[in-house]
Each structure stands twice: as structure tokens, then as C-alpha cells.
Design an enzyme around this catalytic site. Structure first.
Site, PDB file in Angstrom:
ATOM      1  N   SER A 256       0.857  -1.180   0.000  1.00  0.00           N
ATOM      2  CA  SER A 256       0.000   0.000   0.000  1.00  0.00           C
ATOM      3  C   SER A 256       0.897   1.235   0.000  1.00  0.00           C
ATOM      4  O   SER A 256       2.112   1.132   0.064  1.00  0.00           O
ATOM      5  CB  SER A 256      -0.866  -0.006   1.248  1.00  0.00           C
ATOM      6  OG  SER A 256      -0.041   0.164   2.388  1.00  0.00           O
ATOM      7  N   LYS A 257       0.258   2.376  -0.061  1.00  0.00           N
ATOM      8  CA  LYS A 257       1.027   3.633  -0.020  1.00  0.00           C
ATOM      9  C   LYS A 257       1.867   3.698   1.258  1.00  0.00           C
ATOM     10  O   LYS A 257       2.994   4.156   1.247  1.00  0.00           O
ATOM     11  CB  LYS A 257       0.058   4.817  -0.048  1.00  0.00           C
ATOM     12  CG  LYS A 257      -0.491   5.076  -1.445  1.00  0.00           C
ATOM     13  CD  LYS A 257      -0.633   6.577  -1.699  1.00  0.00           C
ATOM     14  CE  LYS A 257      -0.928   6.861  -3.156  1.00  0.00           C
ATOM     15  NZ  LYS A 257      -2.284   6.436  -3.530  1.00  0.00           N
ATOM     16  N   ARG A 258       1.257   3.230   2.342  1.00  0.00           N
ATOM     17  CA  ARG A 258       1.961   3.282   3.625  1.00  0.00           C
ATOM     18  C   ARG A 258       3.236   2.442   3.620  1.00  0.00           C
ATOM     19  O   ARG A 258       4.300   2.902   4.013  1.00  0.00           O
ATOM     20  CB  ARG A 258       1.039   2.797   4.745  1.00  0.00           C
ATOM     21  CG  ARG A 258       0.721   3.869   5.738  1.00  0.00           C
ATOM     22  CD  ARG A 258       0.558   3.471   7.203  1.00  0.00           C
ATOM     23  NE  ARG A 258       0.636   2.101   7.575  1.00  0.00           N
ATOM     24  CZ  ARG A 258      -0.391   1.423   8.063  1.00  0.00           C
ATOM     25  NH1 ARG A 258      -1.575   1.977   8.164  1.00  0.00           N
ATOM     26  NH2 ARG A 258      -0.231   0.172   8.435  1.00  0.00           N
ATOM     27  N   ALA A 261       5.957   3.946   1.484  1.00  0.00           N
ATOM     28  CA  ALA A 261       6.657   5.038   2.152  1.00  0.00           C
ATOM     29  C   ALA A 261       7.605   4.496   3.218  1.00  0.00           C
ATOM     30  O   ALA A 261       8.730   4.971   3.366  1.00  0.00           O
ATOM     31  CB  ALA A 261       5.652   5.990   2.775  1.00  0.00           C
TER      32      ALA A 261
END
Length: 496
Positions: A256-258, A261
RNA sequence: GCCCCCAUCGUCUAGUGGCCCAGGACGAAGCCCUCUCAAGGCUUAAACCGGGAUUCGAAUUCCCGUGGGGGCACCA
């Protein structure tokens, strides 16, 4: 595996950064094409105007170039089956939609999006599967034609069989049987006149004579649809290979984006552009990603040529693979050790130059053997090699004090080491090591203490490539100067 | 909710009915080497999701569970 030349394609949408999944699919496409003497093609699927992001197409081409996955046909190269950008193939799709309407496999639909949304809501409320209600499916052909002629807005839907089952064959999973009533009357042509993926990909794969379709397993849901479209046209099917998705390192769900990152914070990424900047090599990235979804029994470290040699679509795996960045480190480091000195020097130079260092090529070539096996990523060369290119170093005063000793004792050691080295006609490894070891013996200090002080004095850091080899490269003058400097620093510490 | 897919060490995987008390790799632990850090060498721990069935024999075939993943758009 078939020995017939395979035509494969990577067909990304220019909607964001090029990621690992695209790279791996492209790799397999490339390997299969090369193995069979066929062609590998780049096709840009840019039919969603709203999601297209400027620069994304270029990033894909750059990424493929960096990885060394050269395509034989593509938007920038052209080719016999072009254009290779779907927005430039509009007419082809409208023609094919018409063929399907004329043959009774598709129909124009005049339903408004708002109305569709309403029925969908109602269906969900009734706990039914959301699906198109078929209002326009049953329109009489002449009435439909009349409304089209009147200029009424419409889209084109595929007329899914209502009865029976569709048998679709995936090369890795065998026959996948789906009840047709589970399938929807999917949209083929949107109101902006552009096709959806379903029509565009199928038409293009046929027109471009693609023999093997490698794509993500997220397409498994609409796979029966695609097979039905191919059959409605009466075309021969390609070999379909649905590759498993990559899971986040924990194995629970997609990246996911999380997580993305979080990975970048640790010096990792699933974006090709980032990986390049983080000091990963194409060889490392390719080898690593190749083995998530392709099993080889032994000898996992492979160059692309070796992969071509060994590649086989039958040994691809169907289960999802969790990303393991530690393994990326391993493959990257291993390939770095395989590079020739000249090659590695060329790859490393930009990192030093970027730091504003004046890189002497001769020195660079000499330090490669010293730092090579210490690099995990290319940018690690900074940690191990910067001091070779600086005029002087600025050691942390604390680091100059050897373990178990104080500043005064450390200064004495540095003094003595300076004398010993200054007596030598040159500062070569052979010349310096034995007198220094002799000093260690007679002084009663241990090697780590003496060499430790010297290391910090010379390199400015506690961890470095081998000392004597490094000193030799740095040269007598600079070394003596740096030791003198260290002595001064130490003296300041116990004089104050 | 419905549909589809998947299931071997923590992770990536080899294994296509007997060669498997399951092999390799990453990671972990220990030892050796050693001027730091690495690299290298040796060694160790670590898995066939559960239950049925088929078979002389199953990690391997079938069924049922369970778990995980993916999908249900005028996005791809």
C-alpha cells in the site's frame, strides 16, 4: 516450451511510477521472446485520460532502458503493428466494436451513468451482485440504430452469454471454469469514444500477433470476459499466463502507499526509478524479481543471459510472493562483486562526483578491489571511499582514542606510529606492516588499539577498507600529514 | 455479500506417486579466517495448513474444511 518465436508485450498504463511488478512481467516477456527468438513489445495503454499522468510514459521507457529490457517495437521505435499507443488506435477499436455489434455480440447502451449508479445501489441494498440490468440489451436492433442515428449518446456493451459456463485456460492454473451468469455485460467502448481495457487489450494483442499474454493475476476476474471476446471475434487465443501479485514484506496484502513510504525510509522501494537512485543495480533488481514467481532449483545468481538460457514458462509459480528486501540486498551485493573493475568504476564515479569530489580515475580503479566486497548498494561507495579523494579528513576526536586507553596514551601511540612510518622510504603495504606489528609487540598495546588509531587518523572513520592498502593508495605525504593532524587533535584533548 | 485463485522452513522456492526421516537461497545462530567493516569457508536450527479419500505407497491425485490473496467501474 514451444520453440516457435514468441511475441510478448508489456502493456503498462501511464498512470504513475513504474513499479516492480511491471519490471518483472517485462523481464519474463523479454526472456521468453529472447529464448524463442521472438519479439518483445512495449504498448502504452493510455485509454483512461483522467488517470494518465504526464511523464509516466517516459518513466516506463527509461525504466525499461535502465533495466536493459530493450523492446523491439514501441511508441518511440515504431514497428510493423503500430501505433503502439492506444489513444492513437481509436479507429481500430470503433471498427471492432462495430463488428461485434453487427455480429450480435455487443450492443449500444443508452443508459445514463446516474441511472446505472441508482440500480447498482438498489441491487446492493437487496444484497445482490451489482450488475448491469440489461435494459438496452433487449432493445430492438432497428430502434437502437435509430437512436444512434439521432445522435443520442451511447456506449457499447459486450453481450455476455447468460447460460452455461466459460472455460478459460491459464497456463499456470489450468482450466478456470466460470458460470456465465456471474459475468456482467461489460463496457467495451466508453462515452468518450475510447475503449476500455477489455476491448483494447484483446484487439491489440490480436492485431499485434501476441502469442503469450503475461499479466497480473488481478485480471483473473475478467479473464472469462476476455476469452469470450476473443471467441466472439473468432480469433485464436494466445497463451494466457496470469502472474501472481507481490505482497508486502509481512505477506499480508499488497504493497500500500503506507508500506511503500515505509520501505523508502529504510532505503528500499518498489519503484524502479527509486531503486536506481538508491544504488541498486539492474542486475540485482532483475535477478531478485525474477525469482519471485519463478523457481530454480539451484544457482540462483544469474545474469540476464543465463536467465534466458534457463527460462521456461512452465516453471513459473502461481502463488503470491511476499517482497523480501534483504534478498534484494543480497542479489545486488552479489552482482556488484561480479562486475569487472572497470565496469564498477564507471558505475561508482557519479556517486563521488555528485558529492563534489574530484575523482582521479587511476585512484578510483585502485580502490575498487578494496571496497567491492563491502558494497551492498552502489552508493555505499561513499561510506568506504570518500576519504581517498579528499585533501584531508576530520576525524571525530573521540574516535581517535583507542579502546581502553586515554587521549594521552593514544597520542603517544600516534607519535610513535608517525616516526615509524616517516622512517620508511615509501608507504607500501610490504614496507609498513612489519615494523608496525613489531611496535605492537614491544609496546604491549594490542593491534586493534594501534591500528585503530591509525585507521581513524588516515581515513577519518572507524570502519574502512583495509588499512595498509588504503595508505598505499593515499600516499606517503598525505598519510603523514593526516597522522600529524590526529596527534594535534589528541594533544588538544589532554592539554585543555 | 458474491465469484475466482493460491497453500512446502520466518521469506523466496525445488519437488509432477516410491530417488524426500523433503533440496537450495535469503535471513538467524555458532565456529574458522581477520587491522575495523565486509567478503569467504565450515556447521546448526527451521517447513510438506488440518481432516478425509484413492493407492502396496502421497508433499505430490481427489473431496471437505481452514487460512491467505485477488476481483466484483463508462480504472487499468
Amino acid at each position: 516450451m514451444s520453440i516457435k518465436p514468441a511475441r510478448t508485450r508489456i502493456a503498462p498504463s501511464p498512470t504513475g511510477h513504474m513499479h516492480l511488478g511491471t519490471a518483472r512481467t517485462a523481464l519474463y516477456d523479454y526472456l521468453l521472446a529472447k529464448k524463442t527468438g521472438g519479439q518483445f513489445i512495449l504498448r502504452i495503454e493510455d485509454t483512461d485520460l483522467k488517470r494518465t499522468v504526464p511523464g509516466a510514459e517516459q518513466e516506463i521507457m527509461d525504466g525499461l532502458l535502465w533495466l536493459g529490457l530493450e523492446y523491439d517495437e514501441g511508441p518511440d521505435l515504431g514497428g510493423k503493428y503500430g501505433p503502439y499507443r492506444q489513444t492513437e488506435r481509436r479507429e481500430i477499436y470503433t471498427q471492432h466494436a462495430k463488428i461485434l455489434i453487427d455480429s450480435g455480440h455487443a450492443y449500444p447502451c443508452f443508459c445514463m451513468p446516474e441511472k446505472l449508479e441508482k440500480t447498482r445501489q438498489a441491487q446492493m441494498k437487496r444484497k445482490e451482485n451489482p450488475h448491469y440490468d440489461g435494459t438496452c440489451r433487449v432493445l430492438a436492433p432497428d430502434e437502437a440504430a435509430k437512436r444512434m442515428a439521432n445522435g443520442e449518446a451511447y456506449i457499447v456493451r459486450f453481450k455476455m452469454p447468460k447460460e452455461g459456463v466459460t472455460v478459460a485456460r491459464d497456463h499456470l492454473r489450468g482450466d478456470i471454469i466460470t458460470e456465465n451468469k456471474q459475468l456482467n455485460d461489460y463496457v467495451l467502448l466508453k462515452s468518450d469514444g475510447l475503449p476500455t481495457y477489455h476491448l483494447a487489450a484483446i484487439v491489440d494483442d490480436h492485431e499485434m500477433q501476441i502469442t503469450h499474454v503475461l499479466r497480473g493475476s488481478e485480471w483473473l476476474g475478467t479473464f472469462p470476459l476476455h476469452v469470450n471476446i476473443v471467441r466472439a471475434f473468432g480469433w485464436e487465443e494466445p497463451i494466457w499466463i496470469h502472474l501472481s501479485v507481490f505482497l508486502k514484506p509481512s505477506g499480508k496484502g499488497k504493497m500500500s502507499k503506507r508500506e511503500t513510504a515505509a520501505a523508502i525510509k529504510d532505503g528500499y522501494s518498489i519503484f524502479i526509478k527509486d531503486m536506481q537512485e538508491l544504488g541498486f543495480t539492474p542486475e540485482g533488481v532483475l535477478n531478485w524479481s525474477a525469482l519471485m514467481g519463478w523457481g530454480v532449483a539451484e544457482d540462483e545468481v544469474m545474469t540476464v543471459d543465463q536467465m534466458i538460457e534457463r527460462f521456461n514458462i512452465d516453471s513459473l509459480t502461481a502463488s503470491p510472493a511476499a517482497i523480501n528486501f534483504q534478498k534484494l540486498d543480497h542479489f545486488n551485493a552479489t552482482h556488484i562483486r561480479l562486475f569487472t573493475t572497470e565496469d564498477l568504476a564507471a558505475r561508482l564515479k557519479p556517486y563521488f562526483t555528485r558529492e563534489g569530489l574530484n575523482v582521479n580515475d587511476e585512484v578510483l580503479l585502485k580502490i575498487i578491489p578494496l571496497i567491492r566486497e563491502r558494497l551492498v548498494t552502489l552508493d555505499d561507495c561513499l561510506a568506504f571511499g570518500t576519504f581517498f579523494f579528499r585533501e584531508d579528513v576530520t576525524p571525530n576526536p573521540e574516535d581517535l582514542i583507542a579502546k581502553g586507553l586515554d587521549a594521552k596514551q593514544s597520542a603517544q601511540i600516534a607519535q610513535r606510529v608517525y616516526q615509524i612510518l616517516a622512517e620508511q622510504p615509501d608507504i607500501s603495504h610490504e614496507r609498513c606492516e612489519s615494523p608496525l606489528r613489531a611496535y605492537v609487540e614491544e609496546s604491549g598495546f594490542n593491534v586493534n588499539q594501534v591500528f585503530g588509531i591509525l585507521r581513524v587518523a588516515i581515513t577519518g572513520q572507524k570502519v574502512s577498507p583495509p588499512l595498509f592498502e588504503s595508505m598505499e593508495i593515499i600516499g606517503r605525504e598525505k598519510c603523514l600529514q593526516r597522522i600529524k593532524n590526529a596527534i594535534e587533535i589528541l594533544e588538544k584533548m589532554f592539554n585543555k
